[in-house]
Design an enzyme around this catalytic site. Sequence first.
Site, PDB file in Angstrom:
ATOM      1  N   ASP A 177     -65.571  80.311 -16.535  1.00  0.00           N
ATOM      2  CA  ASP A 177     -65.440  80.856 -15.189  1.00  0.00           C
ATOM      3  C   ASP A 177     -64.095  80.386 -14.632  1.00  0.00           C
ATOM      4  O   ASP A 177     -63.306  79.741 -15.340  1.00  0.00           O
ATOM      5  CB  ASP A 177     -66.601  80.419 -14.286  1.00  0.00           C
ATOM      6  CG  ASP A 177     -67.014  81.533 -13.327  1.00  0.00           C
ATOM      7  OD1 ASP A 177     -66.176  81.893 -12.470  1.00  0.00           O
ATOM      8  OD2 ASP A 177     -68.133  82.052 -13.438  1.00  0.00           O
ATOM      9  N   HIS A 248     -63.511  86.387 -12.963  1.00  0.00           N
ATOM     10  CA  HIS A 248     -63.948  85.003 -13.177  1.00  0.00           C
ATOM     11  C   HIS A 248     -63.182  84.346 -14.323  1.00  0.00           C
ATOM     12  O   HIS A 248     -63.764  83.689 -15.186  1.00  0.00           O
ATOM     13  CB  HIS A 248     -65.454  84.975 -13.459  1.00  0.00           C
ATOM     14  CG  HIS A 248     -66.306  85.274 -12.254  1.00  0.00           C
ATOM     15  ND1 HIS A 248     -66.501  84.377 -11.228  1.00  0.00           N
ATOM     16  CD2 HIS A 248     -66.994  86.396 -11.897  1.00  0.00           C
ATOM     17  CE1 HIS A 248     -67.279  84.916 -10.302  1.00  0.00           C
ATOM     18  NE2 HIS A 248     -67.588  86.148 -10.679  1.00  0.00           N
ATOM     19  N   ASP A 320     -68.833  91.012 -13.981  1.00  0.00           N
ATOM     20  CA  ASP A 320     -69.189  91.055 -12.563  1.00  0.00           C
ATOM     21  C   ASP A 320     -68.016  90.659 -11.672  1.00  0.00           C
ATOM     22  O   ASP A 320     -67.095  89.969 -12.106  1.00  0.00           O
ATOM     23  CB  ASP A 320     -70.363  90.117 -12.284  1.00  0.00           C
ATOM     24  CG  ASP A 320     -70.031  88.665 -12.623  1.00  0.00           C
ATOM     25  OD1 ASP A 320     -69.443  88.429 -13.705  1.00  0.00           O
ATOM     26  OD2 ASP A 320     -70.341  87.774 -11.813  1.00  0.00           O
ATOM     27  N   GLU A 321     -68.065  91.093 -10.436  1.00  0.00           N
ATOM     28  CA  GLU A 321     -67.186  90.627  -9.359  1.00  0.00           C
ATOM     29  C   GLU A 321     -65.709  90.621  -9.765  1.00  0.00           C
ATOM     30  O   GLU A 321     -64.985  89.651  -9.528  1.00  0.00           O
ATOM     31  CB  GLU A 321     -67.624  89.233  -8.897  1.00  0.00           C
ATOM     32  CG  GLU A 321     -69.019  89.221  -8.313  1.00  0.00           C
ATOM     33  CD  GLU A 321     -69.492  87.859  -7.848  1.00  0.00           C
ATOM     34  OE1 GLU A 321     -70.276  87.782  -6.901  1.00  0.00           O
ATOM     35  OE2 GLU A 321     -69.088  86.846  -8.476  1.00  0.00           O
ATOM     36  N   ASP A 414     -80.236  78.597  -7.277  1.00  0.00           N
ATOM     37  CA  ASP A 414     -79.328  77.848  -6.408  1.00  0.00           C
ATOM     38  C   ASP A 414     -79.642  78.117  -4.934  1.00  0.00           C
ATOM     39  O   ASP A 414     -79.207  77.389  -4.062  1.00  0.00           O
ATOM     40  CB  ASP A 414     -77.868  78.177  -6.719  1.00  0.00           C
ATOM     41  CG  ASP A 414     -77.586  79.670  -6.734  1.00  0.00           C
ATOM     42  OD1 ASP A 414     -78.370  80.406  -7.362  1.00  0.00           O
ATOM     43  OD2 ASP A 414     -76.577  80.102  -6.146  1.00  0.00           O
ATOM     44  N   TRP A 462     -76.937  78.751 -10.902  1.00  0.00           N
ATOM     45  CA  TRP A 462     -75.482  78.632 -10.697  1.00  0.00           C
ATOM     46  C   TRP A 462     -75.191  77.271 -10.075  1.00  0.00           C
ATOM     47  O   TRP A 462     -75.849  76.860  -9.120  1.00  0.00           O
ATOM     48  CB  TRP A 462     -74.987  79.764  -9.800  1.00  0.00           C
ATOM     49  CG  TRP A 462     -75.231  81.116 -10.387  1.00  0.00           C
ATOM     50  CD1 TRP A 462     -76.212  82.006 -10.053  1.00  0.00           C
ATOM     51  CD2 TRP A 462     -74.486  81.736 -11.447  1.00  0.00           C
ATOM     52  NE1 TRP A 462     -76.133  83.138 -10.824  1.00  0.00           N
ATOM     53  CE2 TRP A 462     -75.074  82.997 -11.693  1.00  0.00           C
ATOM     54  CE3 TRP A 462     -73.377  81.350 -12.205  1.00  0.00           C
ATOM     55  CZ2 TRP A 462     -74.595  83.876 -12.671  1.00  0.00           C
ATOM     56  CZ3 TRP A 462     -72.898  82.219 -13.176  1.00  0.00           C
ATOM     57  CH2 TRP A 462     -73.504  83.458 -13.398  1.00  0.00           C
TER      58      TRP A 462
END
Length: 547
Positions: A177, A248, A320-321, A414, A462
Amino acid sequence: MPTSLIPAPRGVVAGAGEARLTDASGLYAGPGTEGVGRWLGSVLRAATGLPWREAREPAEARDGVRLSLAADLGPEAYRLVSGPAGVLVEGGDAAGVLHGAQTLRQLLGADAFRRAPVRRDRVWAVPHLTVEDAPRFRWRGLMLDVARHFMPKEGVLRYLDLMSAHKLNVLHLHLTDDQGWRVEIKRYPRLTEAGSWRARTKIGHRASPLWDDRPHGGFHTQDDLREIVAYAAERHISVVPEIDVPGHSQAAIAAYPELGNSDVVDTAALTVWDTWGINPNVLAPTEDTLRFYEGVLEELLELFPADAGPFSPFVHIGGDECVKDQWRESATAREQIAKLGLADEDALQSWFIGHFDRWLADRGRRLIGWDEILQGGLAPGAAVSSWRGYAGGIAAARAGHDVVMCPEQQVYLDHRQDAGPDEPVPIGYVRTLEDVYRFEPVPAELTPQERERVLGTQANVWTEVMEDQGRVDYQTFPRLAALAEVAWSELPAPADRDFAGFERRMTEHYRRLDALGVAYRPPGGPRPWQRRPGILGRPVDGPPPAL
């Protein structure tokens, strides 16, 4: 005692009396169950102090424990019979025998989960009964993020034991990440030399003014990961590695600046990210970047062989993202869009993911990614982790793709467990133990054929605000026990589930977690040392949306 089993079995028929296990008790592992026999013998010898001599024939284990395969049972199914002749554990395969052995452990009491005897005069006995059991879902998983806060090998092995004790069978290991690269890649040594360490770490939510100014990092060597995979396989757990692209990725860009959009930002000045959130520094969508990550994946496939478990062919690619602002500004990205005849930057991401979809398929592997990878279409063999709610999973199943349901507002562990002021670093909506227990992985709107596409479910852990093992334990347990029952057991509709009964069974299960040294959240709230007063979180009020 049988009523305290977690996850709940399909059927229990109680008898009269009990099977006592003594110094004379033997352990027989029939053909195909030898590995389970070695594991069970090691844990029972440690916990009970009994010799558990290895029997060469079933008759030699009379008044002991016998393990065998049974042709009338399906995959991962088991039958446990405790009677005058001792305990018989049968499974449809070795995994089923292991699950039955874990049930035996629970029937012996919480002290059977300890590493040494606590009372030498303890009588070990199993009530006479028959347990018939099989899992609801094939994929019963835990996603463990070792990228944000590194978890050393010993911690991962410990979590594999905890997963096995709850009949979970997939460890999704989030290895890379923005905040760290955690897997050794020998052809690209700077990924760990530079990419595995950050100079400092934000404490709490990204808006918090607090910092931990100590360097943080670490990585798993290739032999560490081989050991993790082998240890998991012995427990019939598949390990699915995740290398997150094209977003990421700041840790990788910090190690190799040419991977970033250097015509837009000074990628040579980037360091491993020290805070949280969605990062704008994403990979450059170039052929050179593809070649680099092919090299990463070539080494990764050797570390995570496809034959190590039923879900071992899967490789998670993230997806993702991915913020596309830099691509919109990048002349290189615009040229790539024009060269490929693509419509826009979203199509460019689809091209990027699609490349690795085909690359993995050519090597007998299957790509799985977060639900953003649906944009632009997927190859038939690709699967989807539905995290932004149910919608991505529904769309994937209707398009003929396998799905793992892990919607954020239901099973992101989380997220905070209570609305009280003592909850440490509160993130997101409140997700109580009962909320997780009433989670239903299969959307009602799917047809029977589409429902077959739901491989199962997993909880995601996470670790942005989990700085050590104790914090991971606190966020994960006891809610993972509820998720394990959702994934394994045939439960009624969510509103009809007997949560009060589950809570009663948890009374005994907390004793098991105590024996295993799990720093779970107590039912009455956090212990004083589990609180984090003064650290800013990101709580969200109200019920979570149904997406």
